[in-house]
Write a protein that holds these residues in place. Structure first.
Motif, PDB file in Angstrom:
ATOM      1  N   ALA A 133      14.769 -13.329  -5.049  1.00  0.00           N
ATOM      2  CA  ALA A 133      16.204 -13.136  -5.299  1.00  0.00           C
ATOM      3  C   ALA A 133      16.925 -12.525  -4.102  1.00  0.00           C
ATOM      4  N   GLY A 134      16.194 -12.270  -3.017  1.00  0.00           N
ATOM      5  CA  GLY A 134      16.830 -11.748  -1.810  1.00  0.00           C
ATOM      6  C   GLY A 134      16.822 -10.250  -1.673  1.00  0.00           C
ATOM      7  N   ASN A 135      16.005  -9.569  -2.490  1.00  0.00           N
ATOM      8  CA  ASN A 135      15.925  -8.114  -2.398  1.00  0.00           C
ATOM      9  C   ASN A 135      14.813  -7.725  -1.420  1.00  0.00           C
ATOM     10  N   GLY A 136      15.175  -7.500  -0.186  1.00  0.00           N
ATOM     11  CA  GLY A 136      14.195  -7.164   0.836  1.00  0.00           C
ATOM     12  C   GLY A 136      13.888  -8.356   1.712  1.00  0.00           C
ATOM     13  N   SER A 137      13.398  -8.072   2.909  1.00  0.00           N
ATOM     14  CA  SER A 137      13.111  -9.141   3.860  1.00  0.00           C
ATOM     15  C   SER A 137      11.932  -8.751   4.739  1.00  0.00           C
ATOM     16  N   ILE A 138      10.992  -9.664   4.870  1.00  0.00           N
ATOM     17  CA  ILE A 138       9.867  -9.471   5.777  1.00  0.00           C
ATOM     18  C   ILE A 138       9.739 -10.711   6.647  1.00  0.00           C
ATOM     19  N   ALA A 139       8.982 -10.613   7.721  1.00  0.00           N
ATOM     20  CA  ALA A 139       8.809 -11.744   8.631  1.00  0.00           C
ATOM     21  C   ALA A 139       8.170 -12.920   7.905  1.00  0.00           C
ATOM     22  N   ALA A 140       8.467 -14.115   8.367  1.00  0.00           N
ATOM     23  CA  ALA A 140       7.982 -15.338   7.722  1.00  0.00           C
ATOM     24  C   ALA A 140       6.470 -15.444   7.734  1.00  0.00           C
ATOM     25  N   ASP A 141       5.820 -14.770   8.680  1.00  0.00           N
ATOM     26  CA  ASP A 141       4.365 -14.866   8.764  1.00  0.00           C
ATOM     27  C   ASP A 141       3.649 -13.762   7.998  1.00  0.00           C
ATOM     28  N   GLN A 142       4.395 -13.018   7.157  1.00  0.00           N
ATOM     29  CA  GLN A 142       3.808 -11.914   6.414  1.00  0.00           C
ATOM     30  C   GLN A 142       3.812 -12.168   4.915  1.00  0.00           C
ATOM     31  N   GLU A 143       2.904 -11.478   4.217  1.00  0.00           N
ATOM     32  CA  GLU A 143       2.881 -11.457   2.762  1.00  0.00           C
ATOM     33  C   GLU A 143       2.760 -10.006   2.309  1.00  0.00           C
ATOM     34  N   ARG A 144       2.722  -9.803   0.978  1.00  0.00           N
ATOM     35  CA  ARG A 144       2.801  -8.446   0.436  1.00  0.00           C
ATOM     36  C   ARG A 144       1.690  -8.155  -0.570  1.00  0.00           C
ATOM     37  N   LEU A 145       1.319  -6.894  -0.617  1.00  0.00           N
ATOM     38  CA  LEU A 145       0.391  -6.350  -1.609  1.00  0.00           C
ATOM     39  C   LEU A 145       1.057  -5.112  -2.181  1.00  0.00           C
ATOM     40  N   LYS A 146       0.953  -4.912  -3.486  1.00  0.00           N
ATOM     41  CA  LYS A 146       1.605  -3.757  -4.111  1.00  0.00           C
ATOM     42  C   LYS A 146       0.563  -2.745  -4.571  1.00  0.00           C
ATOM     43  N   VAL A 147       0.926  -1.465  -4.473  1.00  0.00           N
ATOM     44  CA  VAL A 147       0.065  -0.373  -4.943  1.00  0.00           C
ATOM     45  C   VAL A 147       0.900   0.531  -5.843  1.00  0.00           C
ATOM     46  N   TRP A 148       0.374   0.863  -7.013  1.00  0.00           N
ATOM     47  CA  TRP A 148       1.034   1.771  -7.967  1.00  0.00           C
ATOM     48  C   TRP A 148       0.124   2.977  -8.154  1.00  0.00           C
ATOM     49  N   ILE A 149       0.647   4.164  -7.866  1.00  0.00           N
ATOM     50  CA  ILE A 149      -0.155   5.387  -7.924  1.00  0.00           C
ATOM     51  C   ILE A 149       0.328   6.282  -9.063  1.00  0.00           C
ATOM     52  N   ALA A 150      -0.594   6.688  -9.936  1.00  0.00           N
ATOM     53  CA  ALA A 150      -0.281   7.641 -11.002  1.00  0.00           C
ATOM     54  C   ALA A 150      -0.232   9.043 -10.397  1.00  0.00           C
ATOM     55  N   VAL A 151       0.909   9.704 -10.489  1.00  0.00           N
ATOM     56  CA  VAL A 151       1.084  11.038  -9.902  1.00  0.00           C
ATOM     57  C   VAL A 151       1.007  12.115 -10.988  1.00  0.00           C
ATOM     58  N   PHE A 152       1.734  11.919 -12.066  1.00  0.00           N
ATOM     59  CA  PHE A 152       1.591  12.726 -13.284  1.00  0.00           C
ATOM     60  C   PHE A 152       1.582  11.733 -14.446  1.00  0.00           C
ATOM     61  N   THR A 153       0.479  11.645 -15.169  1.00  0.00           N
ATOM     62  CA  THR A 153       0.379  10.720 -16.297  1.00  0.00           C
ATOM     63  C   THR A 153      -0.459  11.336 -17.408  1.00  0.00           C
ATOM     64  N   GLU A 154      -0.324  10.767 -18.601  1.00  0.00           N
ATOM     65  CA  GLU A 154      -1.183  11.076 -19.738  1.00  0.00           C
ATOM     66  C   GLU A 154      -1.826   9.750 -20.137  1.00  0.00           C
ATOM     67  N   PRO A 155      -3.062   9.506 -19.699  1.00  0.00           N
ATOM     68  CA  PRO A 155      -3.696   8.203 -19.920  1.00  0.00           C
ATOM     69  C   PRO A 155      -3.638   7.759 -21.380  1.00  0.00           C
ATOM     70  N   GLY A 156      -3.233   6.501 -21.562  1.00  0.00           N
ATOM     71  CA  GLY A 156      -3.123   5.940 -22.901  1.00  0.00           C
ATOM     72  C   GLY A 156      -1.779   6.203 -23.555  1.00  0.00           C
ATOM     73  N   LYS A 157      -0.978   7.107 -22.960  1.00  0.00           N
ATOM     74  CA  LYS A 157       0.334   7.440 -23.537  1.00  0.00           C
ATOM     75  C   LYS A 157       1.493   7.010 -22.644  1.00  0.00           C
ATOM     76  N   ASN A 158       1.195   6.724 -21.402  1.00  0.00           N
ATOM     77  CA  ASN A 158       2.221   6.224 -20.485  1.00  0.00           C
ATOM     78  C   ASN A 158       1.537   5.600 -19.273  1.00  0.00           C
ATOM     79  N   GLY A 159       2.297   4.950 -18.437  1.00  0.00           N
ATOM     80  CA  GLY A 159       1.708   4.351 -17.244  1.00  0.00           C
ATOM     81  C   GLY A 159       2.200   2.953 -16.983  1.00  0.00           C
ATOM     82  N   LEU A 160       1.316   2.115 -16.441  1.00  0.00           N
ATOM     83  CA  LEU A 160       1.670   0.762 -16.039  1.00  0.00           C
ATOM     84  C   LEU A 160       0.956  -0.260 -16.912  1.00  0.00           C
ATOM     85  N   THR A 161       1.693  -1.293 -17.310  1.00  0.00           N
ATOM     86  CA  THR A 161       1.092  -2.405 -18.050  1.00  0.00           C
ATOM     87  C   THR A 161       0.926  -3.591 -17.106  1.00  0.00           C
TER      88      THR A 161
END
Length: 252
Positions: A133-161
């Protein structure tokens, strides 16, 4: 199995973790920025905010609207934080496989999700859609990897799906809407029908995932705020493809 094989040929994501010292460093980066904004907007709350910690932010009598105040620009750490993340163990492990890996500073962003606050939760999406959708721009020869880090969480009660293996298909129906000054993707399918899985990540644990993997937040049913930070990592596309091919041959 290498994380790179898991991300591309497996579930679409791989798990890792910070050391206790690394977690403390990441918490420090977030807390410094958080308290700086609290001091600027509500100096009378600065001492209390520091005492209870960001994980108890929801207990503060904030005099501003949470949603509009904590816009993205207030949650992107300064450029000086990039070397901090590039020194962390998980990033060094990524760079051992992808030497061109680099933290994309404009998309290094933390989030605080209050208990039982549905409006704080990010909807299910694939990060690729935001870039489409045009949010952000990187060079044409690049791709992306995402990392999500839990900083304060209660496992099983919140987080990432996540939806395992969803990165292998482009069938997921979505459209784009203009919200908060930018085009954003909106999923046209029910997360319940898709079968999203909540990852029970404890503080310091993290997930590395494919740019096309379906993921999203979960309603926080815990008693404290969920705090996380997202790291976008760029790498050379040809390098990523070559390393994956090498790992496939080694495993054959």
């Amino acid at each position: 199995m290498s994380f790179w094989t898991e991300v591309n040929d497996g579930r679409g994501y791989a798990l890792d973790a910070l050391t206790p010292a690394e977690l403390a460093e990441v918490r420090g980066v977030i807390t410094d920025q958080y308290l700086g904004h609290i001091r600027g907007a509500a100096p009378e709350l600065a001492e209390q905010a520091a005492a209870v910690g960001i994980q108890n932010y929801h207990t503060l009598p904030i005099p501003f609207d949470h949603g509009s105040f904590w816009a993205k620009e207030k949650r992107v750490p300064p450029a000086s934080a990039v070397p901090v993340f590039e020194r962390l163990g998980f990033f060094r492990r990524i760079r051992a496989v992808l030497p061109s890996a680099a933290v994309y500073a404009d998309d290094l962003m933390w989030r605080v999700v209050r208990p039982n606050a549905a409006s704080d939760v990010g909807p299910v999406h694939a990060d690729k859609w935001f870039w489409d959708a045009g949010n952000g721009s990187i060079a044409a020869d690049q791709e992306r990897l995402k990392v999500w880090i839990a900083v304060f969480t209660e496992p099983g009660k919140n987080g990432l799906t996540v939806k395992g293996h969803s990165h292998t298909s482009d069938r997921w129906k979505h459209h784009f809407e203009f919200k908060h000054g930018k085009m954003k993707p909106v999923l046209d399918e029910s997360p319940e029908e898709i079968g999203m899985e909540l990852l029970p990540l404890a503080p310091g644990e993290l997930v590395m995932f494919h740019d096309a993997l379906l993921h999203g937040g979960a309603l926080n049913v815990g008693t404290t705020c969920r705090v996380s930070i997202e790291v976008t990592i760029t790498y050379r596309a040809d390098e990523g493809a070559r390393r994956l091919s090498e790992l496939r041959r080694a495993a054959a």
